[in-house]
Design a protein around this motif. Structure first.
Motif, PDB file in Angstrom:
ATOM      1  N   THR A  14       0.792  -1.237   0.000  1.00 23.84           N
ATOM      2  CA  THR A  14       0.000   0.000   0.000  1.00 23.84           C
ATOM      3  C   THR A  14       0.821   1.283   0.000  1.00 23.84           C
ATOM      4  N   GLU A  15       2.134   1.181   0.205  1.00 24.90           N
ATOM      5  CA  GLU A  15       2.947   2.393   0.306  1.00 24.90           C
ATOM      6  C   GLU A  15       4.008   2.441  -0.778  1.00 24.90           C
TER       7      GLU A  15
ATOM      8  N   TRP B 249       5.871   1.273  -4.599  1.00 22.75           N
ATOM      9  CA  TRP B 249       4.982   0.147  -4.822  1.00 22.75           C
ATOM     10  C   TRP B 249       5.724  -1.015  -5.475  1.00 22.75           C
TER      11      TRP B 249
ATOM     12  N   THR C 245       5.734  -0.994   2.423  1.00 21.12           N
ATOM     13  CA  THR C 245       6.470  -0.748   1.183  1.00 21.12           C
ATOM     14  C   THR C 245       6.823  -2.066   0.498  1.00 21.12           C
TER      15      THR C 245
END
Length: 171
Positions: A87-88, A91, A145
């Protein structure tokens, strides 16, 4: 739940209920929340992609309708629709992405920019091409991440016998 001490203040009693614990009333259902931890972040990502207007609406609808893609974190670049298993930023780049092509068609590429999957006449066809190439055990996007995702993958994926060596036990 039981009280830790009996009424005499001695040994714990397994028969005396703790008056501080409230149980559900009869007929009330107790359920567990099975929503993946990153679900709200993924949903916010889909909303952001919808709001920015760079991806064709029919492609967004087709991708979101596919449960295996809906659980991934979406992001855009140059009108392309990308999917990440985290999600961070930065990507993950291990899933093909969909590019707009002329006359309402699409082109599926990736996962790397130098790799091409091929043309798709419809949004649904492009989505199917991506789903067919999802990594093994591709589940809901991990909160974090790509580095954290890589560490997670190493921890949960079974070791490949070809890379772990031979059985060294003696008989």
């Amino acid at each position: 739940m039981v009280a830790l001490l009996g009424s005499s203040g001695g040994l714990p009693s397994l028969l005396e209920p703790d008056p501080n614990i409230r149980l559900p009333h009869a007929g009330m259902m107790v359920t567990m929340d099975t929503t993946p931890p990153g679900h709200a972040l993924v949903e916010a990502g889909w909303q952001k992609v919808r709001d920015d207007g760079r991806v064709r609406p029919e492609l967004l609808e087709a991708a979101y309708a596919e449960p295996r893609l809906r659980q991934l974190f979406p992001w855009t670049g140059m009108g392309e629709l990308h999917f990440s298993r985290c999600t961070e930023w930065p990507w993950a780049w291990d899933i093909p992405y969909i590019q707009p092509a002329a006359e309402g068609e699409y082109w599926v590429s990736g996962p790397l920019r130098s790799e091409s999957v091929g043309p798709a006449a419809t949004a649904q066809q492009a989505v199917t091409m991506v789903v067919d190439r999802l990594p093994p055990k591709c589940g809901p996007a991990l909160v974090g991440t790509r580095e954290e995702l890589a560490a997670h993958d190493v921890a949960i994926l079974p070791a490949n016998p070809e890379t772990t060596g031979t059985n060294r036990s003696t008989s």
